[in-house]
Design an enzyme around this catalytic site. Sequence first.
Site, mmCIF file in Angstrom:
data_model
loop_
_atom_site.group_PDB
_atom_site.id
_atom_site.type_symbol
_atom_site.label_atom_id
_atom_site.label_comp_id
_atom_site.label_asym_id
_atom_site.label_seq_id
_atom_site.Cartn_x
_atom_site.Cartn_y
_atom_site.Cartn_z
ATOM 1 N N GLU A 69 48.847 11.392 -40.260
ATOM 2 C CA GLU A 69 49.989 12.251 -40.621
ATOM 3 C C GLU A 69 51.159 12.059 -39.660
ATOM 4 O OE1 GLU A 69 49.042 16.314 -41.653
ATOM 5 O OE2 GLU A 69 47.328 15.684 -42.844
ATOM 6 N N GLY A 70 51.326 10.833 -39.172
ATOM 7 C CA GLY A 70 52.388 10.505 -38.214
ATOM 8 C C GLY A 70 51.807 10.510 -36.810
#
Length: 638
Positions: free
Chosen positions: A428-429
Amino acid sequence: MADSTQALASEKEARDVAEAARESEWENPSFVRELFLGRLRLDLIDPHPPVRDAAEEARAKPFMDRLRSLLERVDSEEIDRSGEIPEPIVQELREMGAFGIKIPTEYGGLGLSQMSYVRAMQLVTSKDGSLTALLSAHQSIGLPQPLKLFGTPEQKQRFFPRLAKGAISAFALTELDAGSDPANMRTSATLSPDGKHWIINGEKLWCTNGTRAELFVVMARTPDVEVNGKKKKQITAFIVEASMPGVSVKHRCRFMGLKAIENGVISFENVKVPAENVLWGVGKGLKLALVTLNTGRLTLPASCAGVGKAMLQVMRTWGNERVQWGQPIGKHEAIAKKIARCAADTFAMEAVGELACALYERGGYDIRLEAAIAKMWNTEVGWRIVDDALQVRGGRGYETAESLARRGERGIPVERAMRDFRINLIFEGSSEIMRLFIAREAGDHHFRTAFALVAPDSSMGERAAAAGRAAKFYPAWYAARWIGKGQLPISYGSFGKLASHVRYIERNTRHLGRSIFHAMVRFGPKLERRQLVLFRAVDIGAELFAMSAACVRAKMLARAGQKEAIELADYFCREARTRIDQHFRELYGANDGAMYRVAKHVLGNEHTWLEKGIVGLMAARAPEAPYREERALAAAGR
Ligand SMILES: Cc1cc2nc3c(=O)[nH]c(=O)nc-3n(C[C@H](O)[C@H](O)[C@H](O)COP(=O)(O)OP(=O)(O)OC[C@H]3O[C@@H](n4cnc5c(N)ncnc54)[C@H](O)[C@@H]3O)c2cc1C
């Protein structure tokens, strides 16, 4: 199949693709954006936006009670050992509506708020990370979220009822060469001659829920378009059914932790997808992914706070029970520090996560920076807490829960918690990509105002316009960064004991604003390449945000009778201040040059002499045996 001969995107292409997908407008206020501009807008978060809504909590209660009761019965050690979530558990989750928590009731979902959803995920994570992965890959990034944000009424009608009943979905963005860099995406979609279908070809990697999903959100490259004579890459999002011919699971991936995560390599071979399954619009896929992630990122911070609470319980209990050198280990100063830091940091993690979520719920507020900081900061702080908990448990921290239980001790799974937790800093990053994202968004005002002045490819006209904008903005803005309320010894009195911390926040917010401006003047366009300078500025901003969140939360809780919160916020702020002061001292990184030289020489093989005397871990590739496990899966009828 994906064309593996295609060249990887250049750095500029990567940047252009990311830039084109940015939400470029800031129509709504953002506390953090203002903070990076050197302006403390406490009015945006104080009084703390509501975190408790009695009506919502009453609506959520039956579901939360059922969820808790199920979790109490889940055997997470068995899930970890077998690498599978038993089907009856998934079925029970379906029946209680756990796959449709935020889906509106008119479509058969529970219709609960984002806050209820993240609290449910916090509850689940405090017991079992693989279950969180299943539920949150489906609802934080899987189909329900982009469908809610961008789906047409017809798409909502078609898919929401299925999703609410428990049709599991997955989000397929990552590929072999497109991890942090979507510009390298090779999965392609071409429109059929009659315009009725898109034909998708490619392979997606590490797709969570992919091995059991009924529905996928697939990002694929659609034909480039020409803008001002230049080709622009297009990425489009599609709703793809797992049952469509050509969709297959190539491999189930296995990991260090989250042993039962249903994650795999998914292949798309000439998959015919109806044109009406395009989400939002052609060419809007990457933006859709990024906007989805803005809210999706609110889940992990809450999960991390859940883990922090579970670790606090472990540390408190063991810190009291375990006696060494004549007293409980919690009384030895070195262990006491880990326990105190865990309590204060967990308090701050919850403050950061719930503040970001409450701001989102209040609406009319741009949460992209708050959510990004919450994701980055909470995952990193949470990781340190798990590491400390393992240390406090000593050898028992390293031993598996099963082994502990077999020899008659309490099977406390800190070892599993550590394995399950680590991925949070990557997906998610990743932490690095979050810092780049935050730096880009935080500097946006300067970028828009003055970048054309220093950008080498600006025209004379662009430079003149930028000079005009800069002359209008900077003199007053810069002067005001030197004076503020934080210099007055009696200001922010409503914060009581925490007022001195709020004054510190105000002073150092201005300091941060000035420092970013000075760095821009010093490095010009080269600042973009000074990642460590930017990252230190981001870390200062993140700590200032965490301090602000902790102070406003403690004030809110103290007013509601929970006065103990002040002590935790105070200790948290004291520690955060030392970190901030250090980042300021080292902003320009006295050793950055030496560091980069060493890295360059290592990468240039000049220090391979140091690697002598080992066997090493660099396994050879095994291209002749790809996807071995898949054959086993197929044989098992999955
Ligand atoms: C368990 C698991 C579940 C996942 N679930 C999903 C999913 O459901 N859907 C999906 O699409 N993807 C999923 N992913 C993929 C995940 O999002 C990627 O792993 C992540 O985006 C990072 O990509 P990468 O691993 O290829 O790392 P890379 O991009 O190869 O990066 C390697 C390292 O370099 C750093 N780095 C890269 N670029 C830069 C830069 N410009 N500056 C500084 N540092 C940089 C990264 O931070 C990282 O530390 C999952 C991955 C795992 C392991």
